[in-house]
Design an enzyme around this catalytic site. Structure first.
Site: not given
Ligand code: 5RP
Length: 234
Positions: A28-29, A84, A87, A97, A100, A106, A124
């Site tokens: 997700t994200g 996936d 963060d 993580k 989101g 996840e 990251k």
């Molecule tokens: C959601 C997450 C996302 O994978 C994380 O926040 C990274 O988001 P993005 O790809 O928008 O930088 O853990 O719960």
């Protein structure tokens, strides 16, 4: 090169994992969304029978719109891989993580996979986890009671004067996950011993999931200004 360009490049690099006959968890994200878009194009182009397990409603909606073959974790409890975002990740492939709010699903999907591959931009990568607030999904029942237990544990572990806050939406209302649970974000700055912290948090009544992914991710695919880098855990 912008973070978005790096995310897209990492997502496209991870496409090699999409093959016929495989079942793949979809994170997700924004980075996961780039992967979903690229995967949908590949599946269509090559007429693949790959199955995908989404980790959130948003991922489900995008993947369904793009025509991916979606199944639930109940239907595919053993996955070949999960792709996936994250963060933060450190040198031991430990992740934070849940930015989101999808951490519970996840982690469930990623830990049910032979491999978890995180795709990300270069921002990251960190020396020490913790600059990003650590999300903790907790039970709605007794949220304040869980919060003080977490606070007590943090003091015991030496995280003195560190802040925690109940996550709210942009509108200022309490945020709840798709499982109906609030999230407490911990502002720790530096997590020197992630395993120890994770163990204690996981033993705290009321804690449903931590945003620490330890021993789950085996490969990092990171977009950088100089191209995509693939790192594999020793
Ligand atoms: C959601 C997450 C996302 O994978 C994380 O926040 C990274 O988001 P993005 O790809 O928008 O930088 O853990 O719960």
């Amino acid at each position: 090169m912008s973070a978005d360009t790096q995310k897209r490049a990492a997502a496209e690099f991870a496409l090699k994992l999409v093959e016929a006959g495989r079942s793949i968890g979809l994170g997700t994200g924004s980075t996961a969304n780039y992967f979903i878009e690229a995967a949908a194009a590949k599946v269509k182009r090559e007429k693949l029978d790959t199955k995908f397990v989404p980790t959130s409603q948003a991922t489900y909606a995008l993947a369904q719109k793009l025509g991916l073959n979606l199944v639930t974790i109940e239907e595919a409890p053993f996955l070949d891989a999960t792709i996936d975002g994250c963060d933060e990740f450190d040198g031991k492939f430990r992740l934070i993580k849940g930015g989101g709010g999808a951490l519970h699903r996840e982690k469930l999907v990623a830990s049910s996979s032979k491999f978890m591959i995180t795709i990300c931009d270069a921002s990251k990568q960190v020396e020490t986890l913790g600059a990003f607030p650590l999300p903790i999904e907790v039970s709605k029942f007794g949220v304040n009671a869980t919060a003080w237990k977490i606070e007590r544990a943090l003091v015991h572990l030496g995280y003195k004067d560190k802040k925690m806050r109940l996550r709210t939406t942009k509108e200022g209302t309490p945020f709840v996950t798709e499982s109906g649970n609030p999230i407490i974000d911990l502002m720790l700055d530096k997590i020197d011993q992630p395993e120890q912290l994770d163990g204690i948090l996981n033993n705290t009544p009321g804690v449903i999931e931590t945003g620490l992914f330890i021993g789950i991710c085996g490969i990092v695919i990171m977009g950088t200004d100089k191209g995509v880098v693939e790192l594999t855990r020793a």
